[in-house]
Design a protein around this motif. Structure first.
Motif, mmCIF file in Angstrom:
data_model
loop_
_atom_site.group_PDB
_atom_site.id
_atom_site.type_symbol
_atom_site.label_atom_id
_atom_site.label_comp_id
_atom_site.label_asym_id
_atom_site.label_seq_id
_atom_site.Cartn_x
_atom_site.Cartn_y
_atom_site.Cartn_z
ATOM 1 N N LYS A 241 0.699 -1.097 -0.237
ATOM 2 C CA LYS A 241 0.367 0.133 -0.056
ATOM 3 C C LYS A 241 0.751 1.007 -0.078
ATOM 4 N N PRO A 242 1.264 2.076 -1.221
ATOM 5 C CA PRO A 242 1.665 3.386 -0.988
ATOM 6 C C PRO A 242 0.740 4.121 0.043
ATOM 7 N N PHE A 243 1.522 5.314 0.697
ATOM 8 C CA PHE A 243 1.305 6.397 1.684
ATOM 9 C C PHE A 243 0.279 7.361 1.460
ATOM 10 N N GLY A 244 0.668 7.626 0.092
ATOM 11 C CA GLY A 244 -0.096 9.576 -0.453
ATOM 12 C C GLY A 244 -1.658 8.311 -0.792
ATOM 13 N N LEU A 245 -2.278 9.527 -1.011
ATOM 14 C CA LEU A 245 -3.418 9.094 -0.948
ATOM 15 C C LEU A 245 -3.462 9.135 -2.789
ATOM 16 N N ASP A 246 -3.420 10.095 -3.555
ATOM 17 C CA ASP A 246 -3.367 10.036 -4.958
ATOM 18 C C ASP A 246 -2.674 7.992 -5.413
ATOM 19 N N GLU A 247 -1.483 7.743 -4.868
ATOM 20 C CA GLU A 247 -0.786 7.329 -5.369
ATOM 21 C C GLU A 247 -1.296 5.493 -5.040
ATOM 22 N N PHE A 248 -2.026 5.344 -3.532
ATOM 23 C CA PHE A 248 -2.852 4.869 -2.737
ATOM 24 C C PHE A 248 -4.327 4.567 -4.280
ATOM 25 N N GLU A 249 -4.982 5.209 -4.276
ATOM 26 C CA GLU A 249 -5.867 5.399 -5.552
ATOM 27 C C GLU A 249 -5.351 4.901 -6.927
ATOM 28 N N SER A 250 -4.373 5.943 -6.956
ATOM 29 C CA SER A 250 -3.935 4.928 -8.676
ATOM 30 C C SER A 250 -3.577 3.493 -8.847
ATOM 31 N N THR A 251 -2.826 2.798 -7.361
ATOM 32 C CA THR A 251 -2.817 1.562 -7.417
ATOM 33 C C THR A 251 -3.805 0.759 -7.379
ATOM 34 N N VAL A 252 -4.478 0.993 -7.114
ATOM 35 C CA VAL A 252 -5.959 0.220 -6.575
ATOM 36 C C VAL A 252 -6.996 0.339 -7.857
ATOM 37 N N ARG A 253 -6.785 1.590 -8.537
ATOM 38 C CA ARG A 253 -7.049 1.022 -9.532
ATOM 39 C C ARG A 253 -6.554 0.545 -10.698
ATOM 40 N N THR A 254 -5.300 0.517 -10.587
ATOM 41 C CA THR A 254 -4.065 -0.413 -11.733
ATOM 42 C C THR A 254 -4.622 -1.442 -11.677
ATOM 43 N N ILE A 255 -4.775 -1.859 -10.221
ATOM 44 C CA ILE A 255 -5.128 -3.421 -9.552
ATOM 45 C C ILE A 255 -6.856 -3.784 -10.586
ATOM 46 N N ASP A 256 -7.858 -3.147 -10.889
ATOM 47 C CA ASP A 256 -9.183 -3.019 -10.951
ATOM 48 C C ASP A 256 -8.791 -3.102 -12.665
ATOM 49 N N ARG A 257 -8.838 -2.471 -13.505
ATOM 50 C CA ARG A 257 -7.599 -2.068 -14.366
ATOM 51 C C ARG A 257 -7.282 -3.289 -15.085
ATOM 52 N N PHE A 258 -6.015 -4.319 -13.982
ATOM 53 C CA PHE A 258 -5.238 -5.087 -14.852
ATOM 54 C C PHE A 258 -6.295 -5.987 -15.003
ATOM 55 N N TYR A 259 -7.301 -6.644 -13.460
ATOM 56 C CA TYR A 259 -8.656 -7.791 -13.901
ATOM 57 C C TYR A 259 -8.915 -7.167 -14.780
ATOM 58 N N ARG A 260 -10.297 -6.022 -14.704
ATOM 59 C CA ARG A 260 -11.176 -5.709 -15.491
ATOM 60 C C ARG A 260 -10.545 -5.943 -17.368
ATOM 61 N N GLU A 261 -9.960 -5.181 -17.697
ATOM 62 C CA GLU A 261 -9.365 -5.334 -18.684
ATOM 63 C C GLU A 261 -8.536 -6.327 -19.553
ATOM 64 N N VAL A 262 -7.527 -6.907 -18.907
ATOM 65 C CA VAL A 262 -6.403 -7.727 -19.512
ATOM 66 C C VAL A 262 -6.398 -8.751 -18.931
ATOM 67 N N ALA A 263 -6.523 -9.544 -18.103
ATOM 68 C CA ALA A 263 -6.326 -10.788 -17.846
ATOM 69 C C ALA A 263 -8.245 -11.730 -17.669
ATOM 70 N N ILE A 264 -7.838 -12.686 -18.446
ATOM 71 C CA ILE A 264 -8.787 -13.672 -18.354
ATOM 72 C C ILE A 264 -9.202 -14.338 -16.659
ATOM 73 N N LEU A 265 -10.714 -13.641 -16.782
ATOM 74 C CA LEU A 265 -11.060 -15.079 -15.270
ATOM 75 C C LEU A 265 -11.756 -15.819 -14.943
ATOM 76 N N PRO A 266 -11.300 -16.968 -14.191
ATOM 77 C CA PRO A 266 -12.593 -17.610 -14.211
ATOM 78 C C PRO A 266 -13.436 -17.449 -14.339
ATOM 79 N N PRO A 267 -14.414 -18.597 -14.552
ATOM 80 C CA PRO A 267 -15.907 -18.299 -14.867
ATOM 81 C C PRO A 267 -16.930 -18.439 -13.217
ATOM 82 N N GLY A 268 -17.514 -17.415 -13.395
ATOM 83 C CA GLY A 268 -18.167 -17.221 -11.802
ATOM 84 C C GLY A 268 -18.488 -18.645 -11.322
ATOM 85 N N GLU A 269 -19.419 -19.020 -10.092
ATOM 86 C CA GLU A 269 -20.321 -20.106 -10.017
ATOM 87 C C GLU A 269 -21.643 -20.169 -11.167
#
Length: 143
Positions: A115-143
Motif C-alpha cells: 500500500k502506498p502512503f500517499g492518497l493519490d498513489e494509493f488510489e492509482s494503485t487500486v485502480r491499476t489492480i482493478d484495470r488489470f483484472y477487468r481489461e487484461v486478465a481472463i478470470l475464471p468463470p463464476g458460479e
C-alpha cells in the motif's frame, strides 16, 4: 467492459474506505464488499450468517495484518478450498517484508502489492489492480 465483484478483506476502516472510493469512482461497474478479517471473509465466501446473499467475488483484495484470522491464514484457507481456490487474491498490505512476500506467493497469492502512503498513489494503485483484472486478465468463470 465487464463488471467486477470485489471483496476487500481489511480491518483498517480508512484503507477500506479509500479502496472503495477508488473503485467506485471509476466509470466501470464495480461492486465492492468489505469484511474486517479472515473469519468474516470465509463466512462471506461460504455464505454463512449474515452473508447469505453474498455474491461470489471475482477478485479478493486481502490485507495481511488483521485480528482474529490474519491474511496469511485466510489466503491459505482460500487457496486450499476447491470451491474458492480459483478466485484471484491480491495481497494489498503495508508490509514489504521478504518473508511476507515469499509466504504469500507460496500460498498461491496471485499478486503482492504494498500500500502506498500517499492518497493519490494509493488510489492509482487500486485502480491499476482493478484495470488489470477487468481489461487484461481472463478470470475464471463464476458460479
Amino acid at each position: 467492459m465487464r463488471s467486477l465483484e470485489i471483496l476487500v478483506v481489511d480491518d483498517d476502516d480508512a484503507d477500506a474506505f479509500m479502496i472503495s472510493e477508488a473503485l467506485e469512482n471509476t466509470e466501470r461497474l464495480t461492486t465492492v464488499n468489505r469484511v474486517a478479517d479472515g473469519r468474516e471473509a470465509l463466512d462471506y465466501l461460504r455464505r454463512h450468517t449474515p452473508f447469505e446473499q453474498a455474491q461470489r467475488p471475482d477478485l479478493i483484495l486481502l490485507d495481511l495484518n488483521m485480528p482474529r484470522m490474519d491474511g496469511r491464514e485466510t489466503l491459505a484457507a482460500i487457496k486450499t478450498d476447491d470451491q474458492f481456490k480459483t478466485i484471484p487474491v491480491v495481497i494489498l498490505t503495508t508490509s514489504g517484508a521478504a518473508p511476507d512476500i515469499e509466504s504469500s506467493y507460496q500460498h498461491r497469492a496471485n499478486a503482492y502489492v504494498t500500500k502506498p502512503f500517499g492518497l493519490d498513489e494509493f488510489e492509482s494503485t487500486v485502480r491499476t489492480i482493478d484495470r488489470f483484472y477487468r481489461e487484461v486478465a481472463i478470470l475464471p468463470p463464476g458460479e
